[in-house]
Design an enzyme around this catalytic site. Structure first.
Site, PDB file in Angstrom:
ATOM      1  N   CYS A 103       0.839  -1.364  -0.250  1.00 47.50           N
ATOM      2  CA  CYS A 103       0.160  -0.115  -0.095  1.00 47.50           C
ATOM      3  C   CYS A 103       0.851   1.403  -0.106  1.00 47.50           C
ATOM      4  O   CYS A 103       1.505   1.413  -1.018  1.00 47.50           O
ATOM      5  CB  CYS A 103      -1.053  -0.072   1.068  1.00 47.50           C
ATOM      6  SG  CYS A 103      -2.342   1.262   1.348  1.00 47.50           S
ATOM      7  N   HIS A 104       0.784   2.147   1.077  1.00 51.28           N
ATOM      8  CA  HIS A 104       1.699   3.323   1.201  1.00 51.28           C
ATOM      9  C   HIS A 104       3.084   2.853   1.978  1.00 51.28           C
ATOM     10  O   HIS A 104       3.949   3.857   2.009  1.00 51.28           O
ATOM     11  CB  HIS A 104       1.091   4.361   2.144  1.00 51.28           C
ATOM     12  CG  HIS A 104      -0.036   4.839   1.540  1.00 51.28           C
ATOM     13  ND1 HIS A 104      -1.472   4.395   1.521  1.00 51.28           N
ATOM     14  CD2 HIS A 104      -0.218   6.215   0.951  1.00 51.28           C
ATOM     15  CE1 HIS A 104      -2.212   5.349   1.013  1.00 51.28           C
ATOM     16  NE2 HIS A 104      -1.398   6.281   0.666  1.00 51.28           N
TER      17      HIS A 104
END
Length: 169
Positions: A103-104
Site C-alpha cells: 500500500c503506502h
C-alpha cells in the site's frame, strides 16, 4: 529462523500489519516491531489492532535483521520523515536484506532512495511518487524485484505474504 522487522507508527492499515505479522510468526520466524520510540503504542486506523514498539528507531540496527516489512495506511508517512527509520531501511537494502512494503509502505522506500532501477507496485495514490523515485511501476498484486517486494492493497495480502515467506524460507 529469520528475524523480521516490522516498521510501524499509528494509523497503519490494520490487516496489512496483522496478517503478515501473524503469518511470519506462524511460519516460525521472529517478528519485531520497530517504532518511532520504544514502548510507543501504535494503533491501527480501523481500531481493530494495536501493537507496542519493541525497539525505537534510533536503536534499530539493520545487521540484526534478515528482513523488513512496512505495512501501509498512514503509518509510512510518519515513518518516512524519521531519519533513523530511513537510515535503517537504507542499511538493510545495502546489506541485501528483504524489504517488503504494501500500500503506502513504499513511501519509506522512496525516502530511503532504494527504488531506482527496481520494479514495484503500490497504492495507486502514490504511483507517481514511486515512478519519480526511479521504479518501473507495475499494476500487479505483488511485484518481486531482487530484494524488494511490493503490493497494492489489503486484497493483495495473500500474494504479498506468500512472496515474503518464500524469500524467508
Amino acid at each position: 529462523m529469520a528475524k523480521v522487522a516490522f516498521l510501524l507508527a499509528s494509523n497503519f492499515e490494520d490487516s496489512e500489519m496483522k496478517n503478515p505479522y501473524e503469518a511470519i510468526k506462524e511460519a516460525g520466524h521472529q517478528a519485531v516491531i520497530i517504532g518511532l520510540e520504544k514502548g510507543a503504542e501504535c494503533k491501527g486506523k480501523k481500531g481493530t489492532v494495536s501493537y507496542t514498539a519493541e525497539i525505537g528507531a534510533k536503536d534499530a540496527k539493520a545487521d540484526e535483521f534478515d528482513a523488513v516489512v512496512i505495512p501501509g495506511g498512514s503509518s509510512p508517512e510518519a515513518l518516512r520523515v524519521n531519519d533513523d527509520i530511513v537510515r535503517f531501511v537504507k542499511e538493510a537494502n545495502e546489506q541485501g536484506k528483504l524489504i517488503a512494503g504494501i500500500c503506502h509502505g513504499p513511501q519509506v522506500m522512496i525516502s530511503a532512495d532504494i527504488l531506482k532501477g527496481k520494479a514495484a507496485t503500490c497504492y495507486i495514490g502514490i504511483r507517481d511518487d514511486v515512478k519519480l523515485a526511479g521504479a518501473d511501476y507495475r499494476d500487479e498484486e505483488v511485484v518481486v524485484s531482487e530484494n524488494i517486494i511490493t503490493s497494492r492493497t489489503p486484497k493483495d495480502e495473500p500474494a504479498f505474504i506468500r512472496e515474503i515467506l518464500a524469500k524467508l524460507n
